[in-house]
Design a protein around this motif. Structure first.
Motif, PDB file in Angstrom:
ATOM      1  N   GLY A 142      28.513   0.390   5.345  1.00 16.79           N
ATOM      2  CA  GLY A 142      27.970   0.935   5.637  1.00 16.79           C
ATOM      3  C   GLY A 142      28.189   2.334   6.212  1.00 16.79           C
ATOM      4  O   GLY A 142      29.262   2.484   7.137  1.00 16.79           O
ATOM      5  N   GLU A 143      26.879   3.190   6.279  1.00 19.25           N
ATOM      6  CA  GLU A 143      27.553   4.961   6.845  1.00 19.25           C
ATOM      7  C   GLU A 143      26.400   4.800   8.322  1.00 19.25           C
ATOM      8  O   GLU A 143      25.382   4.501   8.158  1.00 19.25           O
TER       9      GLU A 143
ATOM     10  N   ARG B 162      23.780   5.971  10.088  1.00 21.80           N
ATOM     11  CA  ARG B 162      22.725   6.790   9.405  1.00 21.80           C
ATOM     12  C   ARG B 162      22.243   8.311  10.356  1.00 21.80           C
ATOM     13  O   ARG B 162      22.881   8.897  11.438  1.00 21.80           O
ATOM     14  N   GLN B 163      21.800   8.834   9.348  1.00 25.40           N
ATOM     15  CA  GLN B 163      22.110  10.706  10.002  1.00 25.40           C
ATOM     16  C   GLN B 163      20.194  10.506   9.884  1.00 25.40           C
ATOM     17  O   GLN B 163      19.467  10.238   9.142  1.00 25.40           O
TER      18      GLN B 163
ATOM     19  N   ASN C 148      16.873  13.106   9.477  1.00 22.69           N
ATOM     20  CA  ASN C 148      16.374  13.992   8.561  1.00 22.69           C
ATOM     21  C   ASN C 148      15.567  15.320   9.498  1.00 22.69           C
ATOM     22  O   ASN C 148      14.625  15.070   9.170  1.00 22.69           O
TER      23      ASN C 148
ATOM     24  N   ARG D 144      31.699   6.194  12.895  1.00 21.95           N
ATOM     25  CA  ARG D 144      31.339   5.243  12.324  1.00 21.95           C
ATOM     26  C   ARG D 144      33.408   4.532  11.589  1.00 21.95           C
ATOM     27  O   ARG D 144      33.265   3.627  11.624  1.00 21.95           O
TER      28      ARG D 144
ATOM     29  N   GLY E 108      20.869   3.941  14.007  1.00 17.18           N
ATOM     30  CA  GLY E 108      21.992   2.748  13.153  1.00 17.18           C
ATOM     31  C   GLY E 108      22.850   2.918  11.841  1.00 17.18           C
ATOM     32  O   GLY E 108      23.338   3.544  11.510  1.00 17.18           O
ATOM     33  N   LEU E 109      22.421   2.433  10.746  1.00 14.27           N
ATOM     34  CA  LEU E 109      23.464   2.495   9.835  1.00 14.27           C
ATOM     35  C   LEU E 109      22.421   2.519   8.064  1.00 14.27           C
ATOM     36  O   LEU E 109      21.609   1.597   8.600  1.00 14.27           O
ATOM     37  N   CYS E 110      22.750   2.798   7.313  1.00 15.40           N
ATOM     38  CA  CYS E 110      22.326   2.528   6.035  1.00 15.40           C
ATOM     39  C   CYS E 110      23.465   1.771   4.889  1.00 15.40           C
ATOM     40  O   CYS E 110      24.772   2.410   5.088  1.00 15.40           O
TER      41      CYS E 110
ATOM     42  N   ASP F 125      17.595  -4.481   0.855  1.00 11.89           N
ATOM     43  CA  ASP F 125      18.320  -4.101   2.750  1.00 11.89           C
ATOM     44  C   ASP F 125      19.576  -4.386   2.539  1.00 11.89           C
ATOM     45  O   ASP F 125      19.224  -5.888   3.527  1.00 11.89           O
TER      46      ASP F 125
END
Ligand SMILES: Cc1cc2nc3c(=O)[nH]c(=O)nc-3n(C[C@H](O)[C@H](O)[C@H](O)COP(=O)(O)OP(=O)(O)OC[C@H]3O[C@@H](n4cnc5c(N)ncnc54)[C@H](O)[C@@H]3O)c2cc1C
Length: 406
Positions: A110-111, A113-114, A116, A129, A239-241, A256
């Protein structure tokens, strides 16, 4: 020779799948396709020893290049998988090349989390990451000598500890009223807040970031009450996406994470998923889980490899995780979500204690602080589905193993 197995993602789960296949006697070609420039490497040190500059980049690698050659595992680095053509059992790479497969494993992780919010992409605002992220964060921290960390979860807290130990001024912002509120009991939150404050980290709970400000480089962070915190450096650790784009585009079930069965198979019997990108059914917790841990990546990869080799190994393991901060080793067994009772054993002040979490009288999780024996006992008891007498578990004249009946 048949097409063999293609693994997308040269990370923990990708490397483990390849070596597990060979260990099981798989003789067909194995390709690992990885976007990053490096052979597969470990990520946990990126917020710990590697961030502190205590270990060299080569020490992050799972295996040196010779081992991949010896095992005939071909790793294509700096190569991105672009599209899965399921009807042709072919993977299209971004460079236009097509590779046929018998089995495909999605180990795409995953990437980070950015956020927004305005200013999130200003220079000086970091995510963590990849190896390069850790290197550039270390360099920036050495140059600026101070940082604001957004997010009081594992990664935010580990980075706070590592950079504090390197002499940085650290402020950590957590939007919730306490640290680690989604994963741990109030005793654990209070313990880590105390430890960090004792080392000089400024912890601000209930602090919600609304924007990052500056012309092209971050200069300040604005909180929702209007407060401004000046800083030339920030880390977003929220966190992570999971990377599920390829799977979604190929029409695989995704919710998910990429939906798998207990054998790591996706909704296509020739395609598997493992690691942070996968969502599996847990027999222990009787619900679907997407986990982000080394243990999960390894166990799911082994299960995928076994299924590919025709000797199914269902993934039924108690999840576990660890975190290192200063001289504290925190080990977590199981998942505490939904607990209705808890027992604390040991001395928080003595930095050696454990919190046991129960639901309906059964042990579902434990957090062990500098207490490896409690962690091991809890893992066994959760796996065995032990019904616990809370009074006995709370009685410290009785050993944990005795109290848990294992
Ligand atoms: C800073 C940090 C600290 C951590 N600390 C701990 C810890 O203490 N304990 C613990 O248990 N876990 C820890 N973790 C989590 C653990 O590292 C992950 O759970 C684990 O790396 C997951 O492995 P994976 O193979 O699923 O994903 P990854 O390791 O992320 O690998 C996925 C790879 O797939 C590549 N990829 C994605 N899409 C494509 C594509 N289309 N084509 C080609 N390649 C692609 C990505 O570039 C990446 O290299 C930590 C993670 C981080 C970031």
């Amino acid at each position: 020779m048949t097409a063999g197995t293609i693994i997308i993602g040269a990370g923990q789960a990708g490397a483990e799948t390849a070596f597990a296949l060979r260990k099981l006697g798989y003789q067909k070609p194995i390709h690992i396709i990885g976007k990053e420039p490096s052979l597969p490497y470990q990520r946990p040190p990126l917020s710990k020893t590697f961030l502190k500059g205590e270990i060299a980049p080569e020490r992050l690698l799972f295996k040196p290049a010779e081992i991949y050659q010896r095992e005939k595992i071909r790793v294509l680095t700096k190569t991105e998988a672009a599209k899965i053509l399921r009807e042709k059992k072919t993977l299209r790479l971004k460079n236009g090349e097509n590779l046929a497969y018998d089995h495909l494993v999605l180990a795409t992780g995953g990437e980070a989390r950015q956020l927004n919010i305005p200013g999130a992409s200003l220079r000086g605002v970091h995510l963590l990451r990849k190896r390069e992220d850790s290197e550039s964060l270390r360099e920036a921290a050495e140059k600026e000598g101070r940082i604001v960390i957004v997010g009081g979860g594992y990664i935010g807290l580990e980075v706070a500890a590592s950079l504090k130990q390197k002499g940085c001024d650290v402020i950590l912002l957590e939007a919730e009223p306490r640290l680690l509120s989604r994963v741990a009991a109030p005793e654990i939150s209070a313990f880590f807040q105390e430890i960090h404050e004792a080392h000089g980290v400024e912890i601000r709970c209930g602090a919600r970031l609304v924007s990052l400000e500056g012309r092209d480089h971050v200069e300040a962070l604005r909180l929702d009450g209007g407060e401004i915190i000046k800083t030339p450096l920030a880390l977003i650790g929220v966190g992570l996406c999971p990377n599920t784009g390829l799977a979604e585009e190929a029409g695989l079930l995704v919710a998910d994470g990429i939906t798998t069965d207990i054998h790591s198979r996706t909704s296509d019997p020739f395609i598997f998923a493992a690691g942070d990108c996968a969502n599996h059914p847990s027999r222990i917790y009787r619900r679907r889980l997407r986990l982000e841990s080394v243990q999960n990546a390894i166990a799911q990869a082994q299960s995928a490899a076994a299924t590919i080799c025709g000797c199914e190994k269902p993934y039924i393991e108690v999840p576990w995780f660890w975190s290192d901060q200063y001289d504290v080793k925190w080990q977590m067994a199981g998942l505490s979500e939904g607990y209705d009772g808890r027992v604390v054993r040991g001395e928080m002040g003595g930095r050696r204690f454990s919190v046991f979490y129960l639901r309906g009288g059964f042990l579902i999780a434990a957090d062990a602080i500098n207490s490896a024996a409690d962690f091991m006992a809890a893992r066994l008891a959760i796996a065995a589905g032990v019904f616990v007498d809370m009074g006995r578990l709370g009685d410290e004249s009785c050993s944990v193993r005795e109290a848990l009946g294992i």
